[in-house]
Design a protein around this motif. Structure first.
Motif, short mmCIF file in Angstrom:
data_model
loop_
_atom_site.label_atom_id
_atom_site.label_comp_id
_atom_site.label_asym_id
_atom_site.label_seq_id
_atom_site.Cartn_x
_atom_site.Cartn_y
_atom_site.Cartn_z
N GLN A 252 111.53 8.32 153.88
CA GLN A 252 110.26 7.87 153.32
C GLN A 252 109.12 8.78 153.75
O GLN A 252 108.08 8.81 153.10
N GLU A 253 109.31 9.51 154.83
CA GLU A 253 108.27 10.45 155.26
C GLU A 253 108.09 11.57 154.25
O GLU A 253 107.03 12.16 154.16
N GLY A 254 109.14 11.86 153.48
CA GLY A 254 109.07 12.93 152.49
C GLY A 254 108.44 12.51 151.18
O GLY A 254 108.34 13.30 150.25
N LYS A 255 108.00 11.24 151.07
CA LYS A 255 107.40 10.77 149.83
C LYS A 255 106.04 11.42 149.64
O LYS A 255 105.21 11.45 150.52
N LEU A 256 105.84 11.97 148.46
CA LEU A 256 104.58 12.63 148.13
C LEU A 256 103.63 11.65 147.47
O LEU A 256 104.04 10.73 146.76
N ALA A 257 102.36 11.85 147.68
CA ALA A 257 101.35 11.03 147.03
C ALA A 257 101.31 11.41 145.55
O ALA A 257 101.55 12.56 145.20
N PRO A 258 101.04 10.48 144.68
CA PRO A 258 100.99 10.82 143.26
C PRO A 258 99.86 11.82 143.01
O PRO A 258 98.81 11.78 143.67
N PRO A 259 100.07 12.72 142.09
CA PRO A 259 99.04 13.74 141.85
C PRO A 259 97.79 13.13 141.24
O PRO A 259 97.86 12.17 140.48
N VAL A 260 96.66 13.67 141.60
CA VAL A 260 95.39 13.20 141.07
C VAL A 260 95.05 14.06 139.86
O VAL A 260 94.92 15.28 139.96
N LEU A 261 94.97 13.41 138.74
CA LEU A 261 94.67 14.14 137.51
C LEU A 261 93.16 14.31 137.37
O LEU A 261 92.39 13.41 137.69
N PRO A 262 92.74 15.47 136.89
CA PRO A 262 91.30 15.64 136.69
C PRO A 262 90.82 14.74 135.56
O PRO A 262 91.54 14.46 134.62
N LYS A 263 89.60 14.28 135.70
CA LYS A 263 89.06 13.38 134.69
C LYS A 263 88.80 14.17 133.42
O LYS A 263 88.17 15.22 133.43
N PHE A 264 89.28 13.64 132.33
CA PHE A 264 89.13 14.29 131.03
C PHE A 264 87.95 13.68 130.31
O PHE A 264 87.87 12.46 130.14
N GLU A 265 87.03 14.52 129.91
CA GLU A 265 85.89 14.05 129.16
C GLU A 265 86.01 14.56 127.74
O GLU A 265 86.05 15.77 127.51
N ASP A 266 86.08 13.66 126.81
CA ASP A 266 86.23 14.02 125.41
C ASP A 266 84.85 14.36 124.85
O ASP A 266 83.96 13.52 124.83
N PRO A 267 84.66 15.63 124.43
CA PRO A 267 83.33 16.00 123.93
C PRO A 267 82.96 15.27 122.65
O PRO A 267 81.79 15.03 122.37
N VAL A 268 83.94 14.89 121.86
CA VAL A 268 83.64 14.19 120.61
C VAL A 268 83.20 12.76 120.90
O VAL A 268 82.25 12.25 120.29
N ALA A 269 83.87 12.13 121.85
CA ALA A 269 83.53 10.75 122.17
C ALA A 269 82.24 10.67 122.98
O ALA A 269 81.57 9.64 122.99
N ALA A 270 81.87 11.75 123.66
CA ALA A 270 80.67 11.74 124.49
C ALA A 270 79.42 11.66 123.62
O ALA A 270 78.44 11.01 124.00
N ALA A 271 79.42 12.31 122.47
CA ALA A 271 78.25 12.28 121.59
C ALA A 271 78.21 10.91 120.91
O ALA A 271 79.19 10.48 120.31
N PRO A 272 77.06 10.23 120.99
CA PRO A 272 76.98 8.92 120.34
C PRO A 272 77.00 9.09 118.82
O PRO A 272 76.40 10.04 118.28
N PRO A 273 77.68 8.23 118.12
CA PRO A 273 77.73 8.35 116.66
C PRO A 273 76.35 8.04 116.08
O PRO A 273 75.59 7.24 116.63
N PRO A 274 76.03 8.69 114.98
CA PRO A 274 74.72 8.41 114.37
C PRO A 274 74.69 6.96 113.89
O PRO A 274 75.66 6.45 113.31
N GLU A 275 73.56 6.34 114.15
CA GLU A 275 73.46 4.93 113.80
C GLU A 275 73.19 4.79 112.31
O GLU A 275 72.31 5.43 111.76
N GLU A 276 73.99 3.96 111.71
CA GLU A 276 73.80 3.68 110.28
C GLU A 276 73.34 2.24 110.16
O GLU A 276 73.63 1.40 111.00
N LYS A 277 72.62 2.01 109.09
CA LYS A 277 72.19 0.63 108.91
C LYS A 277 73.41 -0.22 108.59
O LYS A 277 74.29 0.15 107.81
#
Length: 159
Positions: free
Chosen positions: A75-100
């Motif tokens: 059990q000493e040889g157990k590795l910690a799970p890898p930490v994935l870099p946070k993914f930021e979606d550039p399309v989702a980051a921009a707020p959609p234009p508000e429509e009536k």
């Protein structure tokens, strides 16, 4: 005579096979010797191995990524799970234009009440359209012939 020739051919084939096997053995010995030279520790480094007990401990240097062993030493040889870099979606980051916002049921326009009838009868209508065009063309030709006959008949009467 033929049997003797076969024996000579077979013996030469066996000799060539034996020669190839001997050459391969030599190559393997050379590779093992080279690997042993690479794996032997330098005397300058100060590492001295015991009778092989140290060898077993070093060979148990296992790393476990997805498996949790039951043995406490492993059990000493157990590795910690890898930490994935946070993914930021550039399309989702921009707020959609508000429509009536409108009620979606207001803009629903019903299809014409006879759309399914037109779809089902369209082939027949196409055939009838072609026949109608032919009939109109024939009527126009007949009218032209009648005009030509009248024109030729009237010109003959005047003379």
């Amino acid at each position: 005579m033929l049997k003797q020739e076969l024996r000579v051919v077979m013996s030469s084939e066996e000799e060539s096979i034996e020669q190839a096997a001997a050459a391969r053995r030599e190559r393997l010995r050379a590779l093992r010797a080279a690997q042993d030279l690479l794996n032997t520790p330098d005397e300058d480094s100060g590492q001295v191995e015991d009778n092989g007990t140290n060898d077993e401990e070093n060979s148990l240097n296992m790393k476990f990524r997805n498996y949790v062993p039951h043995d406490k030493q492993l059990q000493e040889g157990k590795l910690a799970p890898p930490v994935l870099p946070k993914f930021e979606d550039p399309v989702a980051a921009a707020p959609p234009p508000e429509e009536k916002k409108e009620d979606p049921f207001v803009n629903i326009a019903p299809k014409k009440p006879n759309w399914d009838l037109r779809r089902d009868v369209q082939k027949k209508l196409d055939k009838l359209e072609k026949r109608t065009q032919k009939a109109i063309f024939q009527l126009m030709e007949e009218q032209e012939k009648e005009k030509l006959v009248e024109a030729s008949g009237s010109s003959g009467v005047d003379d």
